[in-house]
Motif scaffolding. Sequence first.
Motif, PDB file in Angstrom:
ATOM      1  N   ASP A  23     -11.674   0.906   2.176  1.00  0.00           N
ATOM      2  CA  ASP A  23     -12.705   1.909   1.944  1.00  0.00           C
ATOM      3  C   ASP A  23     -12.552   2.601   0.598  1.00  0.00           C
ATOM      4  OD1 ASP A  23     -10.266   2.958   3.106  1.00  0.00           O
ATOM      5  OD2 ASP A  23     -11.275   4.907   3.214  1.00  0.00           O
ATOM      6  N   LEU A  24     -11.417   2.423  -0.067  1.00  0.00           N
ATOM      7  CA  LEU A  24     -11.156   3.095  -1.337  1.00  0.00           C
ATOM      8  C   LEU A  24     -11.472   2.179  -2.511  1.00  0.00           C
ATOM      9  CD1 LEU A  24      -7.725   4.765  -0.463  1.00  0.00           C
ATOM     10  CD2 LEU A  24     -10.014   5.787  -0.326  1.00  0.00           C
ATOM     11  N   SER A  25     -11.930   2.763  -3.601  1.00  0.00           N
ATOM     12  CA  SER A  25     -12.340   1.959  -4.757  1.00  0.00           C
ATOM     13  C   SER A  25     -11.185   1.158  -5.350  1.00  0.00           C
ATOM     14  CB  SER A  25     -12.952   2.865  -5.833  1.00  0.00           C
ATOM     15  OG  SER A  25     -12.005   3.837  -6.272  1.00  0.00           O
ATOM     16  N   ASP A  26      -9.961   1.706  -5.280  1.00  0.00           N
ATOM     17  CA  ASP A  26      -8.798   0.982  -5.804  1.00  0.00           C
ATOM     18  C   ASP A  26      -7.925   0.446  -4.682  1.00  0.00           C
ATOM     19  OD1 ASP A  26      -7.566   3.249  -4.807  1.00  0.00           O
ATOM     20  OD2 ASP A  26      -6.325   3.582  -6.587  1.00  0.00           O
ATOM     21  N   PHE A  27      -8.439   0.525  -3.437  1.00  0.00           N
ATOM     22  CA  PHE A  27      -7.757   0.002  -2.247  1.00  0.00           C
ATOM     23  C   PHE A  27      -6.404   0.688  -1.988  1.00  0.00           C
ATOM     24  CE2 PHE A  27     -10.352  -3.305  -4.229  1.00  0.00           C
ATOM     25  CZ  PHE A  27     -11.281  -3.528  -3.214  1.00  0.00           C
ATOM     26  N   GLY A  28      -6.207   1.839  -2.609  1.00  0.00           N
ATOM     27  CA  GLY A  28      -4.968   2.592  -2.402  1.00  0.00           C
ATOM     28  C   GLY A  28      -3.893   2.318  -3.430  1.00  0.00           C
ATOM     29  N   ALA A  29      -4.176   1.488  -4.429  1.00  0.00           N
ATOM     30  CA  ALA A  29      -3.159   1.121  -5.417  1.00  0.00           C
ATOM     31  C   ALA A  29      -2.645   2.336  -6.195  1.00  0.00           C
ATOM     32  CB  ALA A  29      -3.727   0.085  -6.381  1.00  0.00           C
ATOM     33  N   GLY A  30      -3.548   3.252  -6.554  1.00  0.00           N
ATOM     34  CA  GLY A  30      -3.133   4.436  -7.292  1.00  0.00           C
ATOM     35  C   GLY A  30      -2.171   5.304  -6.502  1.00  0.00           C
ATOM     36  N   HIS A  31      -2.359   5.357  -5.193  1.00  0.00           N
ATOM     37  CA  HIS A  31      -1.473   6.132  -4.322  1.00  0.00           C
ATOM     38  C   HIS A  31      -0.071   5.521  -4.317  1.00  0.00           C
ATOM     39  CE1 HIS A  31      -1.890   9.513  -1.541  1.00  0.00           C
ATOM     40  NE2 HIS A  31      -1.041   8.906  -0.723  1.00  0.00           N
TER      41      HIS A  31
ATOM     42  N   ALA B  62      -2.075  -2.012 -11.289  1.00  0.00           N
ATOM     43  CA  ALA B  62      -1.708  -0.592 -11.227  1.00  0.00           C
ATOM     44  C   ALA B  62      -0.363  -0.404 -10.530  1.00  0.00           C
ATOM     45  CB  ALA B  62      -2.796   0.199 -10.507  1.00  0.00           C
ATOM     46  N   VAL B  63      -0.123  -1.174  -9.489  1.00  0.00           N
ATOM     47  CA  VAL B  63       1.164  -1.108  -8.788  1.00  0.00           C
ATOM     48  C   VAL B  63       2.270  -1.694  -9.652  1.00  0.00           C
ATOM     49  CG1 VAL B  63       2.464  -1.904  -6.763  1.00  0.00           C
ATOM     50  CG2 VAL B  63       0.089  -1.155  -6.512  1.00  0.00           C
ATOM     51  N   LEU B  64       2.017  -2.839 -10.263  1.00  0.00           N
ATOM     52  CA  LEU B  64       3.033  -3.485 -11.102  1.00  0.00           C
ATOM     53  C   LEU B  64       3.406  -2.611 -12.294  1.00  0.00           C
ATOM     54  CD1 LEU B  64       1.689  -7.164 -11.072  1.00  0.00           C
ATOM     55  CD2 LEU B  64       3.585  -6.216  -9.734  1.00  0.00           C
ATOM     56  N   ASP B  65       2.419  -1.907 -12.853  1.00  0.00           N
ATOM     57  CA  ASP B  65       2.688  -1.032 -14.000  1.00  0.00           C
ATOM     58  C   ASP B  65       3.603   0.135 -13.637  1.00  0.00           C
ATOM     59  OD1 ASP B  65       1.195  -2.613 -15.672  1.00  0.00           O
ATOM     60  OD2 ASP B  65      -0.572  -1.311 -15.689  1.00  0.00           O
ATOM     61  N   ALA B  66       3.654   0.482 -12.348  1.00  0.00           N
ATOM     62  CA  ALA B  66       4.551   1.549 -11.887  1.00  0.00           C
ATOM     63  C   ALA B  66       5.988   1.046 -11.751  1.00  0.00           C
ATOM     64  CB  ALA B  66       4.066   2.116 -10.555  1.00  0.00           C
TER      65      ALA B  66
ATOM     66  N   ILE C 202       2.828  -4.268   0.034  1.00  0.00           N
ATOM     67  CA  ILE C 202       1.448  -3.911  -0.276  1.00  0.00           C
ATOM     68  C   ILE C 202       0.436  -4.754   0.498  1.00  0.00           C
ATOM     69  CG2 ILE C 202       2.033  -3.111  -2.598  1.00  0.00           C
ATOM     70  CD1 ILE C 202       0.898  -5.794  -3.652  1.00  0.00           C
ATOM     71  N   PRO C 203      -0.783  -4.225   0.692  1.00  0.00           N
ATOM     72  CA  PRO C 203      -1.883  -5.052   1.204  1.00  0.00           C
ATOM     73  C   PRO C 203      -2.376  -5.972   0.089  1.00  0.00           C
ATOM     74  CG  PRO C 203      -2.663  -2.836   0.761  1.00  0.00           C
ATOM     75  CD  PRO C 203      -1.176  -2.822   0.500  1.00  0.00           C
ATOM     76  N   ASP C 204      -3.385  -6.784   0.370  1.00  0.00           N
ATOM     77  CA  ASP C 204      -3.836  -7.742  -0.643  1.00  0.00           C
ATOM     78  C   ASP C 204      -4.841  -7.151  -1.626  1.00  0.00           C
ATOM     79  OD1 ASP C 204      -6.253  -7.664   0.756  1.00  0.00           O
ATOM     80  OD2 ASP C 204      -5.974  -9.633   1.676  1.00  0.00           O
ATOM     81  N   PHE C 205      -5.251  -5.884  -1.426  1.00  0.00           N
ATOM     82  CA  PHE C 205      -6.221  -5.220  -2.308  1.00  0.00           C
ATOM     83  C   PHE C 205      -7.491  -6.059  -2.466  1.00  0.00           C
ATOM     84  CE2 PHE C 205      -2.151  -3.562  -4.451  1.00  0.00           C
ATOM     85  CZ  PHE C 205      -2.099  -2.448  -3.630  1.00  0.00           C
ATOM     86  N   LYS C 206      -7.771  -6.909  -1.473  1.00  0.00           N
ATOM     87  CA  LYS C 206      -8.951  -7.793  -1.490  1.00  0.00           C
ATOM     88  C   LYS C 206      -9.026  -8.632  -2.767  1.00  0.00           C
ATOM     89  CE  LYS C 206     -12.550  -6.935   0.912  1.00  0.00           C
ATOM     90  NZ  LYS C 206     -13.845  -6.440   1.458  1.00  0.00           N
ATOM     91  N   GLY C 207      -7.857  -8.940  -3.304  1.00  0.00           N
ATOM     92  CA  GLY C 207      -7.795  -9.799  -4.477  1.00  0.00           C
ATOM     93  C   GLY C 207      -8.092  -9.110  -5.792  1.00  0.00           C
ATOM     94  N   ASP C 208      -8.176  -7.798  -5.795  1.00  0.00           N
ATOM     95  CA  ASP C 208      -8.501  -7.047  -7.006  1.00  0.00           C
ATOM     96  C   ASP C 208      -7.277  -7.022  -7.939  1.00  0.00           C
ATOM     97  OD1 ASP C 208      -8.688  -4.557  -8.746  1.00  0.00           O
ATOM     98  OD2 ASP C 208     -10.676  -4.520  -7.806  1.00  0.00           O
TER      99      ASP C 208
END
Length: 318
Positions: free
Chosen positions: A126-134, A167-171, A155-161
């Motif tokens: 439901d989130l635009s970034d699928f929760g990656a920023g969180h 964003a997660v890898l950059d952290a 992590i979830p699959d972020f629907k392939g985004d």
Amino acid sequence: MHTIAVDLIRGRKKRPDELARVPKPEWLKVRAPGSENYHRLKGLMRTLNLHTVCEEANCPNIGECWHHGTATFMILGDTCTRSCGYCNVIHGTPKPPDEHEPVHVASAIQAMELAHVVITSVDRDDLSDFGAGHFARTIAETRARIPHCRIEVLIPDFKGDEAALRAVLDARPDVLNHNIETVPRLYKVARHGGRYERTLDLFRHARRVAPRLITKSGIILGLGEERDELLATMADLRAADVNILTLGQYLRPSAQHLPVARFYHPDEFAELAERGHEMGFAHVESGPLVRSSYHAKKQTDLAHPPPGEVQPKASRAD
């Protein structure tokens, strides 16, 4: 035609719906949690309004892990936007993310003085970034408080985004974990919303972006997969350069979930661990009670031992 499975207790063939009523094998029975440290951690989670996958997924190892002061934090709430046939986490319409949660999780990790932590989440389609920023903020808050803690994200699959994954890898997490869960044939019945190739693509993209990152995935056994399908899925993960593999027995959370098609014997898990090592996995954690985060620190230590140490072939977790 019903799928036939072997009941290892009674020595005769049974259908999956019959297996659901058969007592668990002895090797799947665990002591009920109740140690002093277990209750201390439970109180800490409630005080900080945190969720753990240990509780939400009814993990059989919660007593052992919490007794030893380890836990897997589940961020982004306790309600998943998907409804996988094997998962006990509730699904529906989630609440908006708690903006204070990254700080609360980091504070709990600091209070527990963890050397290795696992952070996971529900699916948030439901989130635009699928929760990656969180995820990224939680990693950053944890690094700020306990810099030497090794951070594993499941992590979830972020629907392939790819932007969400980036964003997660950059952290800069230390370990990137995403479970493939089952074989391609069973995805439609077991992983609603998931895609087999999407999972493999996630690992391929992660390896391109972060060549030295430790990657990890897991398969649950007993959903009805055939041996050749299981070995093919293991090979697919290795071809995507996944480093660590976990294999564990599926346990049906309720009558509303998929039935257990088969109970695997501990010796079978040991043999599969050997096969995984032969395929080139750096470490395989394989056993009836193994879950993705079970002995997570040890798994990573064994996959990348300090200089001079000999790496064992595989791990059998009875």
